[in-house]
Write a protein that holds these residues in place. Structure first.
Motif, PDB file in Angstrom:
ATOM      1  N   PHE A  66       0.816  -1.215   0.000  1.00 38.67           N
ATOM      2  CA  PHE A  66       0.000   0.000   0.000  1.00 38.67           C
ATOM      3  C   PHE A  66       0.856   1.276   0.000  1.00 38.67           C
ATOM      4  O   PHE A  66       0.316   2.378   0.004  1.00 38.67           O
ATOM      5  CB  PHE A  66      -0.927   0.011   1.217  1.00 38.67           C
ATOM      6  CG  PHE A  66      -1.935  -1.104   1.223  1.00 38.67           C
ATOM      7  CD1 PHE A  66      -3.013  -1.090   0.355  1.00 38.67           C
ATOM      8  CD2 PHE A  66      -1.786  -2.189   2.076  1.00 38.67           C
ATOM      9  CE1 PHE A  66      -3.942  -2.120   0.353  1.00 38.67           C
ATOM     10  CE2 PHE A  66      -2.708  -3.224   2.088  1.00 38.67           C
ATOM     11  CZ  PHE A  66      -3.788  -3.194   1.216  1.00 38.67           C
ATOM     12  N   THR A  67       2.175   1.127  -0.001  1.00 41.25           N
ATOM     13  CA  THR A  67       3.077   2.269  -0.014  1.00 41.25           C
ATOM     14  C   THR A  67       3.391   2.639  -1.464  1.00 41.25           C
ATOM     15  O   THR A  67       3.870   1.793  -2.223  1.00 41.25           O
ATOM     16  CB  THR A  67       4.391   1.942   0.715  1.00 41.25           C
ATOM     17  OG1 THR A  67       4.096   1.480   2.041  1.00 41.25           O
ATOM     18  CG2 THR A  67       5.276   3.176   0.794  1.00 41.25           C
ATOM     19  N   PRO A  68       3.125   3.878  -1.887  1.00 46.13           N
ATOM     20  CA  PRO A  68       3.415   4.256  -3.271  1.00 46.13           C
ATOM     21  C   PRO A  68       4.902   4.139  -3.594  1.00 46.13           C
ATOM     22  O   PRO A  68       5.761   4.379  -2.747  1.00 46.13           O
ATOM     23  CB  PRO A  68       2.947   5.716  -3.345  1.00 46.13           C
ATOM     24  CG  PRO A  68       1.967   5.868  -2.230  1.00 46.13           C
ATOM     25  CD  PRO A  68       2.460   4.958  -1.142  1.00 46.13           C
ATOM     26  N   ASN A  69       5.184   3.790  -4.839  1.00 48.66           N
ATOM     27  CA  ASN A  69       6.559   3.670  -5.321  1.00 48.66           C
ATOM     28  C   ASN A  69       7.107   5.061  -5.644  1.00 48.66           C
ATOM     29  O   ASN A  69       6.524   5.779  -6.456  1.00 48.66           O
ATOM     30  CB  ASN A  69       6.590   2.796  -6.574  1.00 48.66           C
ATOM     31  CG  ASN A  69       7.991   2.501  -7.057  1.00 48.66           C
ATOM     32  OD1 ASN A  69       8.954   3.183  -6.687  1.00 48.66           O
ATOM     33  ND2 ASN A  69       8.120   1.494  -7.898  1.00 48.66           N
ATOM     34  N   PRO A  70       8.231   5.464  -5.041  1.00 48.59           N
ATOM     35  CA  PRO A  70       8.779   6.800  -5.323  1.00 48.59           C
ATOM     36  C   PRO A  70       9.065   7.032  -6.798  1.00 48.59           C
ATOM     37  O   PRO A  70       8.983   8.181  -7.276  1.00 48.59           O
ATOM     38  CB  PRO A  70      10.074   6.818  -4.499  1.00 48.59           C
ATOM     39  CG  PRO A  70       9.846   5.845  -3.393  1.00 48.59           C
ATOM     40  CD  PRO A  70       9.006   4.756  -4.003  1.00 48.59           C
ATOM     41  N   GLU A  71       9.382   5.979  -7.556  1.00 54.01           N
ATOM     42  CA  GLU A  71       9.682   6.159  -8.976  1.00 54.01           C
ATOM     43  C   GLU A  71       8.470   6.678  -9.751  1.00 54.01           C
ATOM     44  O   GLU A  71       8.620   7.319 -10.792  1.00 54.01           O
ATOM     45  CB  GLU A  71      10.162   4.838  -9.572  1.00 54.01           C
ATOM     46  CG  GLU A  71      11.514   4.381  -9.037  1.00 54.01           C
ATOM     47  CD  GLU A  71      11.978   3.090  -9.681  1.00 54.01           C
ATOM     48  OE1 GLU A  71      11.259   2.581 -10.582  1.00 54.01           O
ATOM     49  OE2 GLU A  71      13.041   2.586  -9.293  1.00 54.01           O
ATOM     50  N   THR A  72       7.278   6.401  -9.235  1.00 50.88           N
ATOM     51  CA  THR A  72       6.057   6.891  -9.887  1.00 50.88           C
ATOM     52  C   THR A  72       6.014   8.411  -9.929  1.00 50.88           C
ATOM     53  O   THR A  72       5.413   9.010 -10.824  1.00 50.88           O
ATOM     54  CB  THR A  72       4.818   6.356  -9.146  1.00 50.88           C
ATOM     55  OG1 THR A  72       4.884   4.936  -9.084  1.00 50.88           O
ATOM     56  CG2 THR A  72       3.526   6.772  -9.834  1.00 50.88           C
ATOM     57  N   GLY A 121       7.448   6.757   2.952  1.00 49.18           N
ATOM     58  CA  GLY A 121       7.251   5.326   3.136  1.00 49.18           C
ATOM     59  C   GLY A 121       5.940   4.981   3.814  1.00 49.18           C
ATOM     60  O   GLY A 121       5.797   3.898   4.389  1.00 49.18           O
ATOM     61  N   TYR A 122       4.950   5.886   3.746  1.00 48.72           N
ATOM     62  CA  TYR A 122       3.657   5.660   4.391  1.00 48.72           C
ATOM     63  C   TYR A 122       2.735   4.853   3.472  1.00 48.72           C
ATOM     64  O   TYR A 122       2.756   5.004   2.244  1.00 48.72           O
ATOM     65  CB  TYR A 122       2.964   6.989   4.703  1.00 48.72           C
ATOM     66  CG  TYR A 122       3.576   7.825   5.801  1.00 48.72           C
ATOM     67  CD1 TYR A 122       4.813   7.517   6.358  1.00 48.72           C
ATOM     68  CD2 TYR A 122       2.921   8.966   6.264  1.00 48.72           C
ATOM     69  CE1 TYR A 122       5.370   8.294   7.359  1.00 48.72           C
ATOM     70  CE2 TYR A 122       3.470   9.746   7.272  1.00 48.72           C
ATOM     71  CZ  TYR A 122       4.693   9.419   7.805  1.00 48.72           C
ATOM     72  OH  TYR A 122       5.246  10.205   8.792  1.00 48.72           O
ATOM     73  N   GLU A 123       1.896   4.029   4.084  1.00 50.51           N
ATOM     74  CA  GLU A 123       0.825   3.395   3.334  1.00 50.51           C
ATOM     75  C   GLU A 123      -0.232   4.436   2.980  1.00 50.51           C
ATOM     76  O   GLU A 123      -0.435   5.419   3.697  1.00 50.51           O
ATOM     77  CB  GLU A 123       0.163   2.288   4.163  1.00 50.51           C
ATOM     78  CG  GLU A 123       1.014   1.066   4.391  1.00 50.51           C
ATOM     79  CD  GLU A 123       0.255  -0.046   5.079  1.00 50.51           C
ATOM     80  OE1 GLU A 123       0.820  -1.139   5.211  1.00 50.51           O
ATOM     81  OE2 GLU A 123      -0.924   0.158   5.475  1.00 50.51           O
ATOM     82  N   ASP A 171       3.529  -2.545  13.626  1.00 49.53           N
ATOM     83  CA  ASP A 171       4.898  -2.159  13.958  1.00 49.53           C
ATOM     84  C   ASP A 171       5.639  -1.606  12.741  1.00 49.53           C
ATOM     85  O   ASP A 171       5.695  -2.258  11.685  1.00 49.53           O
ATOM     86  CB  ASP A 171       5.673  -3.361  14.507  1.00 49.53           C
ATOM     87  CG  ASP A 171       5.221  -3.756  15.908  1.00 49.53           C
ATOM     88  OD1 ASP A 171       4.542  -2.942  16.556  1.00 49.53           O
ATOM     89  OD2 ASP A 171       5.562  -4.885  16.343  1.00 49.53           O
ATOM     90  N   GLY A 172       6.207  -0.417  12.919  1.00 54.70           N
ATOM     91  CA  GLY A 172       7.039   0.192  11.894  1.00 54.70           C
ATOM     92  C   GLY A 172       6.294   0.908  10.799  1.00 54.70           C
ATOM     93  O   GLY A 172       6.899   1.617   9.991  1.00 54.70           O
ATOM     94  N   LYS A 173       4.966   0.734  10.750  1.00 50.38           N
ATOM     95  CA  LYS A 173       4.186   1.327   9.663  1.00 50.38           C
ATOM     96  C   LYS A 173       3.553   2.650  10.080  1.00 50.38           C
ATOM     97  O   LYS A 173       3.175   2.840  11.244  1.00 50.38           O
ATOM     98  CB  LYS A 173       3.084   0.369   9.197  1.00 50.38           C
ATOM     99  CG  LYS A 173       3.594  -0.881   8.525  1.00 50.38           C
ATOM    100  CD  LYS A 173       2.444  -1.723   8.009  1.00 50.38           C
ATOM    101  CE  LYS A 173       2.936  -2.979   7.309  1.00 50.38           C
ATOM    102  NZ  LYS A 173       1.807  -3.791   6.783  1.00 50.38           N
TER     103      LYS A 173
END
Length: 245
Positions: A66-72, A121-123, A171-173
């Protein structure tokens, strides 16, 4: 009481109206005043935070599908307008507040939020509201259990809606809930959203009445909510002014 700031209603291609509606307040220091036209880039150099013109947000340490790809968003245009928009969103989120962005079509409201999610890095848990949306579409509903292999297993299972998925702590999200076309929703949907915002503002719990009254613990440090809207009375059919509550 939630803090609210309003600006002149936007035309379809004008600057949006940004309204904070209520993790660390120290992240708000040294933010340039709104009257300036910033030229500096968003600062992605820190491994732990991202700075949007002085407003810092903490990165997630765990990502998912559910985290968008930075390359997009490699061709995302960083100009004075988009940097100020990102900064204003970051200020609200750093203060633990939800955010409402009102503006015309194609000014980049949704793209900007998803690009920030990719930075951090967020969903992203997204829902587009219409006059047909019901509260279960936000929170979840029971669906047939397609993995059922024996009579002992339940015939139906509860499937989280985007709001519930965004509220659940893992955790971590860190997560963003995007509520698009928020002023096209029916009153009962807005009332349910108000219950969610109230629980999140207090870092309290949200009762999931759609699933046997399960109680979900919330954290405005870990879940960010943003509402997006086209301005009512500007040629957008079915959009209504939002109740100030």
């Amino acid at each position: 009481e939630r803090q609210e700031s309003t600006s002149e209603a936007s035309t379809p291609n004008s600057r949006p109206d940004l309204r904070p509606t209520a993790d660390d307040s120290s992240a708000l220091s040294d933010i340039p005043p709104e009257t300036e036209s910033p030229t500096a880039s968003v600062d992605l150099d820190s491994p732990d935070t991202v700075s949007y013109l002085g407003a810092e947000l903490t990165r997630a340490t765990v990502t998912s599908q559910f985290t968008p790809n930075p390359e997009t968003y490699s061709d995302y245009i960083e100009d004075a307008f988009t940097r100020e928009l990102q900064r204003d969103i970051a200020i609200a989120w750093a203060a633990g507040e939800p955010m409402l962005v009102e503006g015309g079509t194609s000014i980049g409201k949704t793209t900007t939020v998803k690009k920030m999610a990719a930075d951090l890095g967020y969903e992203v848990h997204y829902i587009n509201l219409t006059g047909m949306t019901d509260p279960e579409a936000l929170m979840g509903r029971y669906i047939p259990n397609v993995t059922r292999t024996s009579p002992d297993e339940p015939e139906y299972t509860f499937a989280d809606g985007p709001i519930t998925a965004g509220l659940r702590q893992e955790d971590g999200k860190r997560k963003i809930i995007i509520v698009d076309e928020i002023n096209a929703a029916r009153p009962e949907v807005l009332i349910r959203l108000h219950e969610v915002l109230d629980g999140l503002e207090r870092n309290g719990s949200v009762t999931l009445t759609e699933d046997a009254s399960e109680s979900i613990a919330t954290s405005h440090q870990l879940t960010k909510i943003i509402g997006l809207a086209n301005p009512p009375g500007k040629g957008y059919t079915g959009r209504e002014p939002l109740d100030p509550a």
